[in-house]
Design a protein around this motif. Sequence first.
Motif, PDB file in Angstrom:
ATOM      1  N   TYR A  31       0.837  -1.205   0.000  1.00 27.60           N
ATOM      2  CA  TYR A  31       0.000   0.000   0.000  1.00 27.60           C
ATOM      3  C   TYR A  31       0.871   1.255   0.000  1.00 27.60           C
ATOM      4  CZ  TYR A  31      -3.894  -3.105   1.165  1.00 27.60           C
ATOM      5  OH  TYR A  31      -4.835  -4.097   1.144  1.00 27.60           O
ATOM      6  N   GLU A  32       1.997   1.194   0.689  1.00 23.99           N
ATOM      7  CA  GLU A  32       2.909   2.341   0.732  1.00 23.99           C
ATOM      8  C   GLU A  32       3.471   2.640  -0.658  1.00 23.99           C
ATOM      9  OE1 GLU A  32       3.092  -0.266   2.893  1.00 23.99           O
ATOM     10  OE2 GLU A  32       2.361   0.739   4.695  1.00 23.99           O
ATOM     11  N   GLU A  33       3.893   1.597  -1.366  1.00 22.37           N
ATOM     12  CA  GLU A  33       4.441   1.779  -2.711  1.00 22.37           C
ATOM     13  C   GLU A  33       3.373   2.319  -3.669  1.00 22.37           C
ATOM     14  OE1 GLU A  33       7.793  -1.712  -3.042  1.00 22.37           O
ATOM     15  OE2 GLU A  33       5.675  -2.320  -2.947  1.00 22.37           O
ATOM     16  N   ILE A  34       2.186   1.785  -3.562  1.00 23.28           N
ATOM     17  CA  ILE A  34       1.086   2.233  -4.424  1.00 23.28           C
ATOM     18  C   ILE A  34       0.718   3.673  -4.100  1.00 23.28           C
ATOM     19  CG2 ILE A  34      -1.364   1.892  -4.941  1.00 23.28           C
ATOM     20  CD1 ILE A  34      -0.758  -1.149  -4.546  1.00 23.28           C
ATOM     21  N   GLY A  35       0.653   3.988  -2.820  1.00 18.87           N
ATOM     22  CA  GLY A  35       0.349   5.359  -2.422  1.00 18.87           C
ATOM     23  C   GLY A  35       1.360   6.347  -2.986  1.00 18.87           C
ATOM     24  N   ALA A  36       2.631   5.982  -2.932  1.00 14.08           N
ATOM     25  CA  ALA A  36       3.681   6.857  -3.465  1.00 14.08           C
ATOM     26  C   ALA A  36       3.514   7.050  -4.974  1.00 14.08           C
ATOM     27  CB  ALA A  36       5.055   6.275  -3.150  1.00 14.08           C
ATOM     28  N   ARG A  37       3.125   6.009  -5.684  1.00 12.02           N
ATOM     29  CA  ARG A  37       2.921   6.101  -7.128  1.00 12.02           C
ATOM     30  C   ARG A  37       1.768   7.027  -7.507  1.00 12.02           C
ATOM     31  NH1 ARG A  37       3.122   0.325 -10.303  1.00 12.02           N
ATOM     32  NH2 ARG A  37       5.340  -0.082 -10.009  1.00 12.02           N
ATOM     33  N   HIS A  38       0.738   7.032  -6.664  1.00  8.86           N
ATOM     34  CA  HIS A  38      -0.502   7.732  -7.026  1.00  8.86           C
ATOM     35  C   HIS A  38      -0.783   8.966  -6.171  1.00  8.86           C
ATOM     36  CE1 HIS A  38      -1.558   4.505  -9.757  1.00  8.86           C
ATOM     37  NE2 HIS A  38      -1.196   3.649  -8.805  1.00  8.86           N
ATOM     38  N   GLY A  39       0.142   9.334  -5.326  1.00  7.57           N
ATOM     39  CA  GLY A  39      -0.057  10.510  -4.492  1.00  7.57           C
ATOM     40  C   GLY A  39      -1.102  10.292  -3.407  1.00  7.57           C
ATOM     41  N   LEU A  40      -1.169   9.080  -2.890  1.00 11.07           N
ATOM     42  CA  LEU A  40      -2.125   8.721  -1.843  1.00 11.07           C
ATOM     43  C   LEU A  40      -1.365   8.261  -0.600  1.00 11.07           C
ATOM     44  CD1 LEU A  40      -4.413   6.393  -4.016  1.00 11.07           C
ATOM     45  CD2 LEU A  40      -4.871   8.771  -3.423  1.00 11.07           C
ATOM     46  N   SER A  41      -2.036   8.292   0.526  1.00 11.79           N
ATOM     47  CA  SER A  41      -1.465   7.674   1.718  1.00 11.79           C
ATOM     48  C   SER A  41      -1.670   6.162   1.596  1.00 11.79           C
ATOM     49  CB  SER A  41      -2.157   8.193   2.979  1.00 11.79           C
ATOM     50  OG  SER A  41      -3.489   7.711   3.024  1.00 11.79           O
ATOM     51  N   ALA A  42      -0.973   5.418   2.427  1.00  9.37           N
ATOM     52  CA  ALA A  42      -1.145   3.967   2.429  1.00  9.37           C
ATOM     53  C   ALA A  42      -2.588   3.606   2.779  1.00  9.37           C
ATOM     54  CB  ALA A  42      -0.175   3.321   3.416  1.00  9.37           C
ATOM     55  N   ALA A  43      -3.183   4.339   3.718  1.00  9.98           N
ATOM     56  CA  ALA A  43      -4.574   4.072   4.108  1.00  9.98           C
ATOM     57  C   ALA A  43      -5.540   4.352   2.956  1.00  9.98           C
ATOM     58  CB  ALA A  43      -4.952   4.909   5.329  1.00  9.98           C
ATOM     59  N   GLU A  44      -5.277   5.403   2.186  1.00 10.81           N
ATOM     60  CA  GLU A  44      -6.129   5.714   1.034  1.00 10.81           C
ATOM     61  C   GLU A  44      -5.989   4.641  -0.046  1.00 10.81           C
ATOM     62  OE1 GLU A  44      -6.339  10.573   0.997  1.00 10.81           O
ATOM     63  OE2 GLU A  44      -4.455   9.605   0.390  1.00 10.81           O
TER      64      GLU A  44
END
Length: 78
Positions: free
Chosen positions: A38-51
Amino acid sequence: MTGHPDAKRARQLRRAIRKLPRLQRTIFCEIRFEDLSYEEIGARHGLSAAEAEAVFKKALMNFMLQLDWKPKRWWHWR
């Protein structure tokens, strides 16, 4: 194309993935096929891990609904 049940099921699964909204589809595939966190995905898309996790949960529910699968009893969706 064959009449094999696995081929039919694979088509159903691909169709259900294609019907997801773009961000949900992208995050669903990144988690399921690229094994990203989730952290990696959040970084890719400008989201938090929770988002990122919340989007994945929505994607998973939409995916299941596309296939007429019922959520497991232990999975409480809000």
